[in-house]
Design a protein around this motif. Structure first.
Motif, PDB file in Angstrom:
ATOM      1  N   LEU A 161       9.454   6.819  14.392  1.00  0.00           N
ATOM      2  CA  LEU A 161       9.844   6.214  15.671  1.00  0.00           C
ATOM      3  C   LEU A 161      11.191   5.509  15.600  1.00  0.00           C
ATOM      4  O   LEU A 161      11.953   5.532  16.561  1.00  0.00           O
ATOM      5  CB  LEU A 161       8.792   5.216  16.144  1.00  0.00           C
ATOM      6  CG  LEU A 161       7.530   5.786  16.762  1.00  0.00           C
ATOM      7  CD1 LEU A 161       6.654   4.679  17.291  1.00  0.00           C
ATOM      8  CD2 LEU A 161       7.836   6.778  17.861  1.00  0.00           C
ATOM      9  N   THR A 162      11.473   4.863  14.505  1.00  0.00           N
ATOM     10  CA  THR A 162      12.679   4.030  14.424  1.00  0.00           C
ATOM     11  C   THR A 162      13.825   4.704  13.679  1.00  0.00           C
ATOM     12  O   THR A 162      14.910   4.141  13.603  1.00  0.00           O
ATOM     13  CB  THR A 162      12.356   2.695  13.727  1.00  0.00           C
ATOM     14  OG1 THR A 162      11.912   2.953  12.394  1.00  0.00           O
ATOM     15  CG2 THR A 162      11.307   1.922  14.489  1.00  0.00           C
ATOM     16  N   GLY A 163      13.595   5.905  13.159  1.00  0.00           N
ATOM     17  CA  GLY A 163      14.608   6.567  12.342  1.00  0.00           C
ATOM     18  C   GLY A 163      15.749   7.154  13.144  1.00  0.00           C
ATOM     19  O   GLY A 163      15.705   7.284  14.372  1.00  0.00           O
ATOM     20  N   GLN A 171      15.227   6.206  22.608  1.00  0.00           N
ATOM     21  CA  GLN A 171      15.627   5.191  23.578  1.00  0.00           C
ATOM     22  C   GLN A 171      14.567   5.116  24.670  1.00  0.00           C
ATOM     23  O   GLN A 171      13.888   6.100  24.959  1.00  0.00           O
ATOM     24  CB  GLN A 171      16.989   5.538  24.191  1.00  0.00           C
ATOM     25  CG  GLN A 171      18.104   5.591  23.183  1.00  0.00           C
ATOM     26  CD  GLN A 171      19.422   6.053  23.788  1.00  0.00           C
ATOM     27  OE1 GLN A 171      19.460   6.594  24.882  1.00  0.00           O
ATOM     28  NE2 GLN A 171      20.504   5.841  23.063  1.00  0.00           N
ATOM     29  N   PHE A 172      14.464   3.953  25.294  1.00  0.00           N
ATOM     30  CA  PHE A 172      13.451   3.702  26.315  1.00  0.00           C
ATOM     31  C   PHE A 172      13.846   4.327  27.649  1.00  0.00           C
ATOM     32  O   PHE A 172      14.980   4.183  28.099  1.00  0.00           O
ATOM     33  CB  PHE A 172      13.254   2.194  26.478  1.00  0.00           C
ATOM     34  CG  PHE A 172      12.296   1.820  27.554  1.00  0.00           C
ATOM     35  CD1 PHE A 172      10.949   2.060  27.403  1.00  0.00           C
ATOM     36  CD2 PHE A 172      12.742   1.241  28.738  1.00  0.00           C
ATOM     37  CE1 PHE A 172      10.050   1.714  28.402  1.00  0.00           C
ATOM     38  CE2 PHE A 172      11.855   0.895  29.732  1.00  0.00           C
ATOM     39  CZ  PHE A 172      10.507   1.134  29.566  1.00  0.00           C
ATOM     40  N   TYR A 231      11.764  -4.618  23.922  1.00  0.00           N
ATOM     41  CA  TYR A 231      11.085  -4.544  22.628  1.00  0.00           C
ATOM     42  C   TYR A 231       9.825  -3.691  22.764  1.00  0.00           C
ATOM     43  O   TYR A 231       8.997  -3.929  23.627  1.00  0.00           O
ATOM     44  CB  TYR A 231      10.706  -5.929  22.101  1.00  0.00           C
ATOM     45  CG  TYR A 231      11.875  -6.658  21.492  1.00  0.00           C
ATOM     46  CD1 TYR A 231      12.237  -6.442  20.172  1.00  0.00           C
ATOM     47  CD2 TYR A 231      12.617  -7.554  22.242  1.00  0.00           C
ATOM     48  CE1 TYR A 231      13.314  -7.098  19.608  1.00  0.00           C
ATOM     49  CE2 TYR A 231      13.700  -8.225  21.682  1.00  0.00           C
ATOM     50  CZ  TYR A 231      14.036  -7.989  20.372  1.00  0.00           C
ATOM     51  OH  TYR A 231      15.106  -8.636  19.809  1.00  0.00           O
ATOM     52  N   LEU A 232       9.718  -2.716  21.892  1.00  0.00           N
ATOM     53  CA  LEU A 232       8.537  -1.880  21.824  1.00  0.00           C
ATOM     54  C   LEU A 232       7.540  -2.546  20.882  1.00  0.00           C
ATOM     55  O   LEU A 232       7.855  -2.803  19.721  1.00  0.00           O
ATOM     56  CB  LEU A 232       8.902  -0.487  21.297  1.00  0.00           C
ATOM     57  CG  LEU A 232       7.754   0.444  20.938  1.00  0.00           C
ATOM     58  CD1 LEU A 232       6.950   0.805  22.176  1.00  0.00           C
ATOM     59  CD2 LEU A 232       8.282   1.692  20.261  1.00  0.00           C
ATOM     60  N   GLU A 255      -5.677  -3.757  10.927  1.00  0.00           N
ATOM     61  CA  GLU A 255      -4.765  -3.771  12.062  1.00  0.00           C
ATOM     62  C   GLU A 255      -3.325  -3.694  11.576  1.00  0.00           C
ATOM     63  O   GLU A 255      -2.937  -4.402  10.654  1.00  0.00           O
ATOM     64  CB  GLU A 255      -4.967  -5.053  12.875  1.00  0.00           C
ATOM     65  CG  GLU A 255      -4.235  -5.058  14.182  1.00  0.00           C
ATOM     66  CD  GLU A 255      -4.567  -6.274  15.012  1.00  0.00           C
ATOM     67  OE1 GLU A 255      -3.777  -7.242  14.937  1.00  0.00           O
ATOM     68  OE2 GLU A 255      -5.589  -6.259  15.692  1.00  0.00           O
ATOM     69  N   TYR A 256      -2.559  -2.825  12.203  1.00  0.00           N
ATOM     70  CA  TYR A 256      -1.146  -2.664  11.898  1.00  0.00           C
ATOM     71  C   TYR A 256      -0.364  -2.901  13.184  1.00  0.00           C
ATOM     72  O   TYR A 256      -0.792  -2.473  14.251  1.00  0.00           O
ATOM     73  CB  TYR A 256      -0.851  -1.254  11.372  1.00  0.00           C
ATOM     74  CG  TYR A 256      -1.599  -0.911  10.118  1.00  0.00           C
ATOM     75  CD1 TYR A 256      -1.064  -1.213   8.876  1.00  0.00           C
ATOM     76  CD2 TYR A 256      -2.841  -0.294  10.167  1.00  0.00           C
ATOM     77  CE1 TYR A 256      -1.743  -0.907   7.717  1.00  0.00           C
ATOM     78  CE2 TYR A 256      -3.532   0.014   9.007  1.00  0.00           C
ATOM     79  CZ  TYR A 256      -2.979  -0.295   7.793  1.00  0.00           C
ATOM     80  OH  TYR A 256      -3.655   0.004   6.645  1.00  0.00           O
ATOM     81  N   GLN A 257       0.774  -3.574  13.060  1.00  0.00           N
ATOM     82  CA  GLN A 257       1.573  -3.808  14.252  1.00  0.00           C
ATOM     83  C   GLN A 257       3.052  -3.793  13.918  1.00  0.00           C
ATOM     84  O   GLN A 257       3.459  -4.058  12.797  1.00  0.00           O
ATOM     85  CB  GLN A 257       1.182  -5.113  14.930  1.00  0.00           C
ATOM     86  CG  GLN A 257       1.295  -6.347  14.077  1.00  0.00           C
ATOM     87  CD  GLN A 257       0.759  -7.567  14.811  1.00  0.00           C
ATOM     88  OE1 GLN A 257       0.442  -7.517  15.975  1.00  0.00           O
ATOM     89  NE2 GLN A 257       0.668  -8.666  14.109  1.00  0.00           N
ATOM     90  N   MET A 258       3.840  -3.451  14.936  1.00  0.00           N
ATOM     91  CA  MET A 258       5.283  -3.421  14.784  1.00  0.00           C
ATOM     92  C   MET A 258       5.932  -3.855  16.084  1.00  0.00           C
ATOM     93  O   MET A 258       5.345  -3.742  17.155  1.00  0.00           O
ATOM     94  CB  MET A 258       5.780  -2.023  14.407  1.00  0.00           C
ATOM     95  CG  MET A 258       5.656  -0.990  15.509  1.00  0.00           C
ATOM     96  SD  MET A 258       6.357   0.610  15.092  1.00  0.00           S
ATOM     97  CE  MET A 258       8.038   0.402  15.583  1.00  0.00           C
ATOM     98  N   LYS A 259       7.127  -4.370  15.969  1.00  0.00           N
ATOM     99  CA  LYS A 259       7.929  -4.736  17.125  1.00  0.00           C
ATOM    100  C   LYS A 259       9.329  -4.223  16.840  1.00  0.00           C
ATOM    101  O   LYS A 259       9.900  -4.515  15.796  1.00  0.00           O
ATOM    102  CB  LYS A 259       7.920  -6.255  17.322  1.00  0.00           C
ATOM    103  CG  LYS A 259       8.421  -6.689  18.665  1.00  0.00           C
ATOM    104  CD  LYS A 259       8.154  -8.165  18.865  1.00  0.00           C
ATOM    105  CE  LYS A 259       8.462  -8.543  20.296  1.00  0.00           C
ATOM    106  NZ  LYS A 259       8.181  -9.958  20.538  1.00  0.00           N
ATOM    107  N   TYR A 260       9.860  -3.438  17.778  1.00  0.00           N
ATOM    108  CA  TYR A 260      11.125  -2.755  17.542  1.00  0.00           C
ATOM    109  C   TYR A 260      11.965  -2.804  18.807  1.00  0.00           C
ATOM    110  O   TYR A 260      11.472  -2.549  19.904  1.00  0.00           O
ATOM    111  CB  TYR A 260      10.847  -1.308  17.122  1.00  0.00           C
ATOM    112  CG  TYR A 260      12.073  -0.481  16.882  1.00  0.00           C
ATOM    113  CD1 TYR A 260      12.881  -0.719  15.782  1.00  0.00           C
ATOM    114  CD2 TYR A 260      12.435   0.533  17.757  1.00  0.00           C
ATOM    115  CE1 TYR A 260      14.010   0.041  15.551  1.00  0.00           C
ATOM    116  CE2 TYR A 260      13.561   1.302  17.535  1.00  0.00           C
ATOM    117  CZ  TYR A 260      14.345   1.048  16.436  1.00  0.00           C
ATOM    118  OH  TYR A 260      15.459   1.794  16.212  1.00  0.00           O
ATOM    119  N   TYR A 261      13.240  -3.101  18.653  1.00  0.00           N
ATOM    120  CA  TYR A 261      14.148  -3.150  19.789  1.00  0.00           C
ATOM    121  C   TYR A 261      14.565  -1.729  20.164  1.00  0.00           C
ATOM    122  O   TYR A 261      15.027  -0.962  19.325  1.00  0.00           O
ATOM    123  CB  TYR A 261      15.398  -3.981  19.455  1.00  0.00           C
ATOM    124  CG  TYR A 261      16.357  -4.092  20.612  1.00  0.00           C
ATOM    125  CD1 TYR A 261      16.103  -4.959  21.656  1.00  0.00           C
ATOM    126  CD2 TYR A 261      17.498  -3.303  20.669  1.00  0.00           C
ATOM    127  CE1 TYR A 261      16.968  -5.059  22.731  1.00  0.00           C
ATOM    128  CE2 TYR A 261      18.368  -3.389  21.729  1.00  0.00           C
ATOM    129  CZ  TYR A 261      18.091  -4.274  22.766  1.00  0.00           C
ATOM    130  OH  TYR A 261      18.944  -4.364  23.826  1.00  0.00           O
TER     131      TYR A 261
END
Length: 146
Positions: free
Chosen positions: A54-56, A62-63, A119-120, A130-136
């Protein structure tokens, strides 16, 4: 009245039976612990693979919008994608505009995806972890400047 105790052979047989049972239980617990450790390790590896997809820079997503599904755009491939969680299949996947999809995470029991203030945020549950991420995320058409 003559009292009779256990013979040496009876005590020896009982000791062998108890030792064998203890050995079997210990082996089973060790195997379960090892499998749990490897499963968590594999889940963690799959989570990092998911994040890097997702972030690569391969897609540079892009959103675009978020109604029922999150719609993303890749300036690299010049295509739109949807990030979809299928609860029946317990699968989180990235689908393209046309046919086909890329499975990203398997055995996902819970999933929350939202975009707020560019932020995603993604929070998933896999095997009771539980796994979580926050990405601009840039909005589609924006250019990132360093």
């Amino acid at each position: 009245m003559k009292s009779r105790g256990f013979t040496l052979w009876e005590c020896l047989v009982a000791l062998i039976v108890v030792s064998g049972f203890t050995l079997i239980v210990q082996l089973a617990l060790s195997t379960i612990q090892r499998q749990t450790f490897f499963q968590r390790d594999e889940d963690r590896l799959n989570w990092y693979r998911f994040k890097s997809t997702l972030t690569g820079d391969n897609l540079a997503l892009q959103f675009v919008s978020q109604d029922k599904q999150l719609v993303l755009y890749s300036p690299i491939t010049m295509k739109k994608y949807q990030l979809i969680y299928n609860s029946e299949e317990q699968l989180l996947k990235l689908t393209g505009e046309k046919n086909g999809y890329l499975p990203l995470l398997y055995q996902v029991s819970t999933c929350q995806i939202k975009v707020q203030d560019s932020y995603l945020s993604i929070k998933v549950g896999i095997h009771n972890c539980e796994y979580q991420m926050k990405y601009y995320l840039l909005k589609a058409g924006e250019i990132y400047e360093k």
